[in-house]
Design a protein around this motif. Structure first.
Motif, PDB file in Angstrom:
ATOM      1  N   ILE A  18     -23.893 -51.080-122.755  1.00  0.00           N
ATOM      2  CA  ILE A  18     -24.473 -51.341-121.438  1.00  0.00           C
ATOM      3  C   ILE A  18     -24.057 -50.245-120.459  1.00  0.00           C
ATOM      4  O   ILE A  18     -24.883 -49.718-119.709  1.00  0.00           O
ATOM      5  N   ALA A  19     -22.781 -49.884-120.460  1.00  0.00           N
ATOM      6  CA  ALA A  19     -22.296 -48.836-119.560  1.00  0.00           C
ATOM      7  C   ALA A  19     -22.948 -47.493-119.885  1.00  0.00           C
ATOM      8  O   ALA A  19     -23.368 -46.757-118.976  1.00  0.00           O
ATOM      9  N   LEU A  20     -23.085 -47.165-121.159  1.00  0.00           N
ATOM     10  CA  LEU A  20     -23.687 -45.903-121.573  1.00  0.00           C
ATOM     11  C   LEU A  20     -25.171 -45.847-121.208  1.00  0.00           C
ATOM     12  O   LEU A  20     -25.647 -44.846-120.660  1.00  0.00           O
ATOM     13  N   SER A  21     -25.905 -46.931-121.470  1.00  0.00           N
ATOM     14  CA  SER A  21     -27.332 -46.921-121.155  1.00  0.00           C
ATOM     15  C   SER A  21     -27.559 -46.890-119.640  1.00  0.00           C
ATOM     16  O   SER A  21     -28.509 -46.259-119.163  1.00  0.00           O
ATOM     17  N   SER A  22     -26.697 -47.537-118.867  1.00  0.00           N
ATOM     18  CA  SER A  22     -26.817 -47.485-117.400  1.00  0.00           C
ATOM     19  C   SER A  22     -26.588 -46.073-116.891  1.00  0.00           C
ATOM     20  O   SER A  22     -27.329 -45.590-116.024  1.00  0.00           O
ATOM     21  N   THR A  23     -25.595 -45.400-117.425  1.00  0.00           N
ATOM     22  CA  THR A  23     -25.296 -44.033-117.003  1.00  0.00           C
ATOM     23  C   THR A  23     -26.432 -43.091-117.375  1.00  0.00           C
ATOM     24  O   THR A  23     -26.859 -42.263-116.561  1.00  0.00           O
ATOM     25  N   ILE A  24     -26.945 -43.205-118.584  1.00  0.00           N
ATOM     26  CA  ILE A  24     -28.058 -42.348-119.019  1.00  0.00           C
ATOM     27  C   ILE A  24     -29.293 -42.624-118.160  1.00  0.00           C
ATOM     28  O   ILE A  24     -29.992 -41.699-117.744  1.00  0.00           O
ATOM     29  N   GLY A  25     -29.560 -43.878-117.868  1.00  0.00           N
ATOM     30  CA  GLY A  25     -30.696 -44.219-117.011  1.00  0.00           C
ATOM     31  C   GLY A  25     -30.562 -43.622-115.621  1.00  0.00           C
ATOM     32  O   GLY A  25     -31.538 -43.115-115.056  1.00  0.00           O
ATOM     33  N   TRP A  26     -29.359 -43.669-115.050  1.00  0.00           N
ATOM     34  CA  TRP A  26     -29.132 -43.088-113.731  1.00  0.00           C
ATOM     35  C   TRP A  26     -29.354 -41.584-113.748  1.00  0.00           C
ATOM     36  O   TRP A  26     -29.994 -41.025-112.844  1.00  0.00           O
ATOM     37  N   VAL A  27     -28.856 -40.911-114.793  1.00  0.00           N
ATOM     38  CA  VAL A  27     -29.008 -39.453-114.897  1.00  0.00           C
ATOM     39  C   VAL A  27     -30.485 -39.085-115.021  1.00  0.00           C
ATOM     40  O   VAL A  27     -30.975 -38.175-114.346  1.00  0.00           O
ATOM     41  N   TRP A  31     -32.677 -36.976-112.303  1.00  0.00           N
ATOM     42  CA  TRP A  31     -33.330 -35.736-112.743  1.00  0.00           C
ATOM     43  C   TRP A  31     -34.827 -35.779-112.416  1.00  0.00           C
ATOM     44  O   TRP A  31     -35.394 -34.795-111.923  1.00  0.00           O
ATOM     45  N   MET A  32     -35.470 -36.918-112.653  1.00  0.00           N
ATOM     46  CA  MET A  32     -36.902 -37.034-112.376  1.00  0.00           C
ATOM     47  C   MET A  32     -37.181 -36.959-110.869  1.00  0.00           C
ATOM     48  O   MET A  32     -38.171 -36.376-110.446  1.00  0.00           O
ATOM     49  N   LYS A  33     -36.314 -37.546-110.057  1.00  0.00           N
ATOM     50  CA  LYS A  33     -36.486 -37.457-108.608  1.00  0.00           C
ATOM     51  C   LYS A  33     -36.398 -36.006-108.145  1.00  0.00           C
ATOM     52  O   LYS A  33     -37.209 -35.550-107.343  1.00  0.00           O
ATOM     53  N   VAL A  34     -35.399 -35.285-108.634  1.00  0.00           N
ATOM     54  CA  VAL A  34     -35.222 -33.887-108.235  1.00  0.00           C
ATOM     55  C   VAL A  34     -36.395 -33.052-108.728  1.00  0.00           C
ATOM     56  O   VAL A  34     -36.933 -32.218-107.994  1.00  0.00           O
ATOM     57  N   LYS A  35     -36.818 -33.271-109.951  1.00  0.00           N
ATOM     58  CA  LYS A  35     -37.908 -32.503-110.541  1.00  0.00           C
ATOM     59  C   LYS A  35     -39.204 -32.690-109.763  1.00  0.00           C
ATOM     60  O   LYS A  35     -39.961 -31.745-109.568  1.00  0.00           O
ATOM     61  N   ASN A  36     -39.482 -33.897-109.300  1.00  0.00           N
ATOM     62  CA  ASN A  36     -40.740 -34.199-108.623  1.00  0.00           C
ATOM     63  C   ASN A  36     -40.645 -34.152-107.109  1.00  0.00           C
ATOM     64  O   ASN A  36     -41.601 -34.508-106.424  1.00  0.00           O
ATOM     65  N   GLY A  37     -39.511 -33.756-106.564  1.00  0.00           N
ATOM     66  CA  GLY A  37     -39.376 -33.557-105.127  1.00  0.00           C
ATOM     67  C   GLY A  37     -39.103 -34.804-104.317  1.00  0.00           C
ATOM     68  O   GLY A  37     -39.253 -34.792-103.105  1.00  0.00           O
ATOM     69  N   TYR A  38     -38.743 -35.902-104.949  1.00  0.00           N
ATOM     70  CA  TYR A  38     -38.419 -37.116-104.203  1.00  0.00           C
ATOM     71  C   TYR A  38     -36.997 -37.008-103.654  1.00  0.00           C
ATOM     72  O   TYR A  38     -36.137 -36.369-104.252  1.00  0.00           O
ATOM     73  N   PRO A  39     -36.738 -37.656-102.533  1.00  0.00           N
ATOM     74  CA  PRO A  39     -35.389 -37.556-101.960  1.00  0.00           C
ATOM     75  C   PRO A  39     -34.380 -38.374-102.758  1.00  0.00           C
ATOM     76  O   PRO A  39     -34.709 -39.412-103.317  1.00  0.00           O
ATOM     77  N   LEU A  40     -33.171 -37.872-102.814  1.00  0.00           N
ATOM     78  CA  LEU A  40     -32.067 -38.618-103.404  1.00  0.00           C
ATOM     79  C   LEU A  40     -31.472 -39.494-102.311  1.00  0.00           C
ATOM     80  O   LEU A  40     -31.842 -39.385-101.152  1.00  0.00           O
ATOM     81  N   GLU A  41     -30.543 -40.358-102.663  1.00  0.00           N
ATOM     82  CA  GLU A  41     -29.917 -41.220-101.668  1.00  0.00           C
ATOM     83  C   GLU A  41     -28.420 -40.956-101.644  1.00  0.00           C
ATOM     84  O   GLU A  41     -27.796 -40.781-102.685  1.00  0.00           O
ATOM     85  N   ASN A  42     -27.861 -40.956-100.440  1.00  0.00           N
ATOM     86  CA  ASN A  42     -26.413 -40.823-100.332  1.00  0.00           C
ATOM     87  C   ASN A  42     -25.774 -42.197-100.492  1.00  0.00           C
ATOM     88  O   ASN A  42     -26.445 -43.178-100.780  1.00  0.00           O
TER      89      ASN A  42
END
Length: 108
Positions: A18-27, A31-42
């Protein structure tokens, strides 16, 4: 009341997965947000836009210019299409009278 070691050994792999899949999903999501120009969140949930540098701003400017040109061209094509539709649907006598009116107006 302590848990038996066999129960901990049975639950531990599930927790790790569960911890590994959550981390991979977050990464992947980041990556998809950065690639497509969507803003990240602080940490406060406010949008943080990645700095794309001058190249990204230049691409946005060029795309905006092209968009404006295409909109202008589309507007003129709509106007021309409206004239063609009117010519195709009007009665021939009305069209001939309008053309004659334009000829006399042009001569004056």
């Amino acid at each position: 009341m302590a848990l038996a070691p066999s129960i901990i050994e049975a639950i531990a792999p599930v927790g790790v997965m569960i911890a590994l899949s959550s981390t991979i999903g977050w990464v992947v999501t980041t990556w998809m947000k950065v690639k497509n120009g969507y803003p990240l969140e602080n940490s406060w949930g406010k949008p943080v836009y990645p700095n794309g540098g001058g190249e990204a701003m230049e691409r946005i400017r060029l795309i905006s210019q092209e968009n404006a040109q295409l909109r202008a061209e589309l507007g003129s094509l709509k106007d021309r299409m409206a004239v063609l539709e009117r010519i195709a649907t009007d009665k021939p006598s009305m069209l001939a009278a309008e053309i004659d009116g334009l000829k006399t107006k042009q001569l004056n």
